[in-house]
Design a protein around this motif. Structure first.
Motif, PDB file in Angstrom:
ATOM      1  N   LEU A 725     -22.216  -1.112   5.348  1.00  0.00           N
ATOM      2  CA  LEU A 725     -20.820  -1.545   5.378  1.00  0.00           C
ATOM      3  C   LEU A 725     -19.944  -0.484   6.016  1.00  0.00           C
ATOM      4  O   LEU A 725     -20.108   0.721   5.775  1.00  0.00           O
ATOM      5  N   ASN A 754     -21.836 -16.516   9.206  1.00  0.00           N
ATOM      6  CA  ASN A 754     -22.799 -16.069   8.204  1.00  0.00           C
ATOM      7  C   ASN A 754     -24.220 -16.509   8.556  1.00  0.00           C
ATOM      8  O   ASN A 754     -25.146 -16.294   7.799  1.00  0.00           O
ATOM      9  N   SER A 806     -19.094  -7.923   5.139  1.00  0.00           N
ATOM     10  CA  SER A 806     -19.856  -9.012   4.515  1.00  0.00           C
ATOM     11  C   SER A 806     -18.890 -10.142   4.147  1.00  0.00           C
ATOM     12  O   SER A 806     -17.691  -9.916   3.909  1.00  0.00           O
ATOM     13  N   LEU A 813     -20.737 -12.182  -3.253  1.00  0.00           N
ATOM     14  CA  LEU A 813     -21.250 -11.939  -1.893  1.00  0.00           C
ATOM     15  C   LEU A 813     -21.964 -13.187  -1.409  1.00  0.00           C
ATOM     16  O   LEU A 813     -22.831 -13.736  -2.089  1.00  0.00           O
ATOM     17  N   GLN A 815     -24.489 -15.110   0.959  1.00  0.00           N
ATOM     18  CA  GLN A 815     -25.682 -14.851   1.769  1.00  0.00           C
ATOM     19  C   GLN A 815     -26.288 -16.181   2.149  1.00  0.00           C
ATOM     20  O   GLN A 815     -26.233 -17.154   1.400  1.00  0.00           O
TER      21      GLN A 815
END
Length: 816
Positions: A725, A754, A806, A813, A815
């Motif tokens: 990050l 993403n 992110s 978060l 994903q």
């Protein structure tokens, strides 16, 4: 047969075998007895029974047998001996060939006492003496003998017991025990024999007159009819007494040897004779060989020049060093009379070997230039030396296999029996090292190690052979230079000496990797090396600048790949138009490259400026500085002349605290403002302009680079790239087609997703309407793109930097 010869030499029979005939064969000797049984000889049996086997010279093997050896057939004064010789090509004697040789020799009359000193045994035989008064007596009951002495044999005459006299004790052995202990004993009708190996336990070393003797004092009991008689069977043989001075062998033997003359009150010489190899030599023959035999009051002395006829040299090895020893097989026969024995005959065989003497080998190289062959002669050697293998470049090959590796080995033999080895090696053999020596000379070096074996001693030694031949056959590389377009070219034709030479420009090694880095051309097809370097390059020398042209030169040096010594240098020089330094783009952008001339050592190209000193170069090398600017900046002046607009500026270099430039390059760009021409035309559909507003297909690339220098992109095999990050990501977008300098690339929108699908959600904008996203915590950073060797059109490339982030929803978060 021609392979064997027989001689009767006094009380010896000698059979000589041709070593050449029996070469490369394994031998075994056997003695055939009266019943036809063959008894194979070994060292112990030979010493016990009166046999000796020696290599008497380079070319012969000698078998000697005593007249009263174990298997000798005696009849009156003639003794007969038969030997069997087996030969085979394998040590187990399989498929052996058998040779039989029998010989009869006359010997006599016998002396009352005869002594023999052989190399491996000592022998004494004495006549049986029975007093006359005893001879007249008659035995009434012969059976009483075996009752009283059961150990004795029942023959008419036989030995019974032997007693050895030693300083500390007397030791008695029955005949059977003495035989098992290695002693040879025998009794004939007239004589008693005792034979003692030189290594027997009862042998004592005694000094007399400075000479050491091997001595055995013994008494032998034997039966004669019904009597037991005793005789003195003492024997003494000299061990040393040999001296080597002034290239002369001196052999000294005392005449009065106490163990042999005990109890004597008178002594008289009868015969003193000497010779070589059991052949007696006359005084005349000795003089011709420069032998000297002297018979003094107390000693007999013999002097032999080292190397004299009758002896021979043999090869010897000492601590790996090659040398020789002179060998001669002397013998001395001394007969004397005394009051105890009457006549005594003492025969001494003395094998003399001189000390080791190192020899130097000659190694000569006779180059056959027309055949391109090195003829290396190594030698000379004595005939007892054999070349068994050679080692070249750590590979050892046997002589029969050497021809498969390009080596032809032959033997040269000389009249005196010596020989030399000749090795023929082609100059172009892979193992011959080739080295350029300068001018047109090449050095050819053969580095080999020869391994030798001596016969029959099986000693080994090596001879390093390093020979060098200088040949005027060097072909140096040549070069052809030319200029084509914006490049300087050198094409080098390889010679036969530059296989390991390396190309350098100054001290910079030109490799395929380094050439690719600078966008140089470098190709080598084995026969030619082609080098191409752009005119504007940090490795080109600029030697002159005139309005007629710029003289640019490329200097190439070929260096030795090991020592890096300069071997050959080439250069190409070309004149390029000054316009090669200047690009006047239609949009008013000017690109000018200033060059540093040879001889201006203190000019720092990074300090070059335009008229406005704030305008500095966008690309700097050691020898060039490139500026890119617009015509309305950097102090550019303009002139209008009719329909031509001319923009002028100059590249300047100032030394510190000096307002006068020491370097000044003026340049100008001219543009046509209005142009009128007379043409004939007909009405046709006007062609489409080359560029017009609208939509079309463009070829673009998007790359991720490793750092802000934008010199190395990530390769396909390095993906996926792992980043932390807030770590910077460096992107580059390039317009690949069309390549038109009038086009500018502008980025409108750029966003991150993403997943790999560009339309997937969520999305985050990175660039909006060509600008950074004002809502970013870490905003996108745009990087300027300048002209370089890789970047021909900076306006076709956009570079920007984004911090790693992110996707989150609330505090979760996201994903894929």
């Amino acid at each position: 047969t021609g392979s064997m010869s027989l001689e009767c030499l006094g009380n010896f029979l000698r059979i000589t075998l041709s070593a050449e005939y029996f070469e490369d064969k394994y031998l075994s000797f056997s003695v055939v007895d009266h019943a036809g049984i063959a008894w194979e000889l070994n060292e112990a049996m030979a010493a016990q029974c009166g046999y000796t086997v020696t290599y008497s010279s380079w070319s012969s093997i000698e078998f000697r047998a005593s007249a009263i050896s174990c298997h000798s057939h005696l009849e009156k004064n003639v003794f007969t001996i038969t030997i069997q010789i087996k030969t085979s090509h394998t040590p187990d004697m399989r498929n052996a060939t058998i040779h039989l040789k029998s010989g009869s020799c006359h010997y006599g009359p016998w002396s009352p006492r005869e002594l023999v000193c052989e190399n491996n045994y000592m022998e004494v035989s004495v006549r049986m003496e029975v007093p006359q008064t005893i001879k007249d007596l008659i035995q009434d009951a012969p059976e009483d003998w075996t009752l009283v002495f059961p150990e004795a044999k029942a023959e008419e005459a036989s030995m019974w017991q032997i007693i050895f006299h030693q300083p500390e004790e007397k030791k008695a052995l029955l005949v059977s025990d003495a035989w098992r202990a290695g002693y040879g004993l025998n009794a004939t009708g007239t004589r008693v024999l005792l034979r003692i190996p030189r290594t027997a336990a009862q042998v004592q070393l005694v000094k007399d007159q400075g000479i050491t003797f091997s001595v055995v004092r013994s008494s032998t009991f034997y039966k004669n009819q019904w009597m037991i008689l005793m005789v003195d069977t003492a024997v003494a043989c000299p061990v040393d007494g040999v001296d080597y001075t002034n290239k002369t062998i001196t052999w000294t033997v005392p005449k009065y040897i106490p163990p042999l003359s005990a109890g004597d009150t008178s002594f008289k010489d009868v015969v003193v004779e000497a010779g070589v190899d059991l052949h007696k030599l006359s005084a005349k023959e000795m003089a011709s060989r420069e032998y000297v035999l002297s018979n003094d009051l107390n000693v007999i002395m013999m002097k032999i020049p080292i190397g004299a006829k009758g002896g021979y040299y043999k090869t010897s090895v000492n601590n790996g060093q090659l040398g020789t020893k002179y060998n001669i097989n002397l013998f001395l026969e001394h007969q004397w009379e005394d009051n105890k024995w009457g006549l005594t005959k003492h025969t001494i065989i003395k094998q003399i070997e001189t000390p080791f003497e190192q020899v130097e080998l000659a190694i000569t190289n006779n180059l056959n230039l027309s055949m391109r062959i090195m003829n290396v002669t190594v030698g000379t050697f004595l005939p007892d030396v054999e070349l068994v293998n050679l080692t070249i470049e750590e590979v050892t090959v046997a002589i029969p296999e050497a021809v498969q590796h390009g080596y032809l080995i032959s033997t040269t033999r000389y009249a005196n029996g010596s020989k030399a080895y000749v090795i023929q090696v082609p100059l172009d053999a892979p193992s011959v090292k080739k080295e350029y020596m300068g001018e047109d000379i090449r050095a050819y070096t053969l580095n080999a190690t020869l391994a030798f074996l001596t016969h029959p001693s099986s000693e080994t030694f090596i001879v390093p052979v390093i020979t060098l031949s200088a040949v005027r056959d060097a072909v140096l590389p040549s070069a052809r230079g030319f200029c084509e377009g914006r490049n300087l070219h050198l094409v080098i034709t390889h010679g036969n000496v530059d296989q390991n030479w390396l190309p350098f420009i100054s001290d910079w090694h030109l490799t395929p990797e380094s050439a690719q880095k600078y966008n140089y051309g470098l190709r080598d097809n084995g026969t030619h090396l082609a080098i191409s370097v752009p005119f504007l390059s940090s490795h080109v020398n600029y030697e002159g600048f005139h309005t007629s042209g710029i003289k640019a030169s490329l200097y190439l040096i070929l260096k030795d790949g090991i020592t890096l010594a300069n071997r050959r240098d080439f250069s190409v020089s070309c004149r390029f138009s000054p316009s090669e330094l200047l690009q006047c783009l239609p949009n008013g952008t000017v690109i000018i490259t200033a060059i540093k001339l040879v001889g201006v050592a203190d000019l720092d190209t990074s300090l070059l400026v335009l008229r406005d000193p704030r305008c500095k170069p966008t690309l700097v090398t050691e020898k060039t500085a490139t500026f890119k600017f617009s015509t309305n900046t950097c102090g550019t002046s303009r002139k209008f002349n009719s329909s031509i607009m001319t923009y002028e500026n100059e590249v300047l270099y100032f030394r510190p605290d000096n307002d006068t430039p020491v370097y000044q390059l003026k340049f100008a760009c001219s543009y046509a403002v209005k142009q009128t021409v007379d043409v004939q035309y007909e009405s046709k559909k006007n062609p489409l302009p080359p560029i017009k507003p609208g939509f079309g297909a463009l070829t673009l690339s998007l790359k991720l680079f490793k750092d802000k220098s934008y010199s190395e992109p990530y390769r396909e095999l390095e993906y996926p790239v792992v980043k932390y990050l807030r770590e910077a990501l460096y992107f580059e977008v390039e317009l690949l087609q069309p390549k038109d300098a009038r086009l500018d690339l502008n980025l409108d929108d750029c966003w991150a997703t993403n997943s790999q699908s560009q339309g997937s959600l969520p999305q985050w904008p990175i660039i909006i309407n060509g600008c950074e996203n004002s809502k970013d915590s870490y905003r996108t950073v745009f990087h300027e793109v300048n002209y370089s060797l890789r970047v021909e059109f900076p306006q076709h490339i956009k570079r920007f930097e984004v911090r790693m982030f992110s996707f989150v929803q609330g505090t979760t978060l996201l994903q894929e």
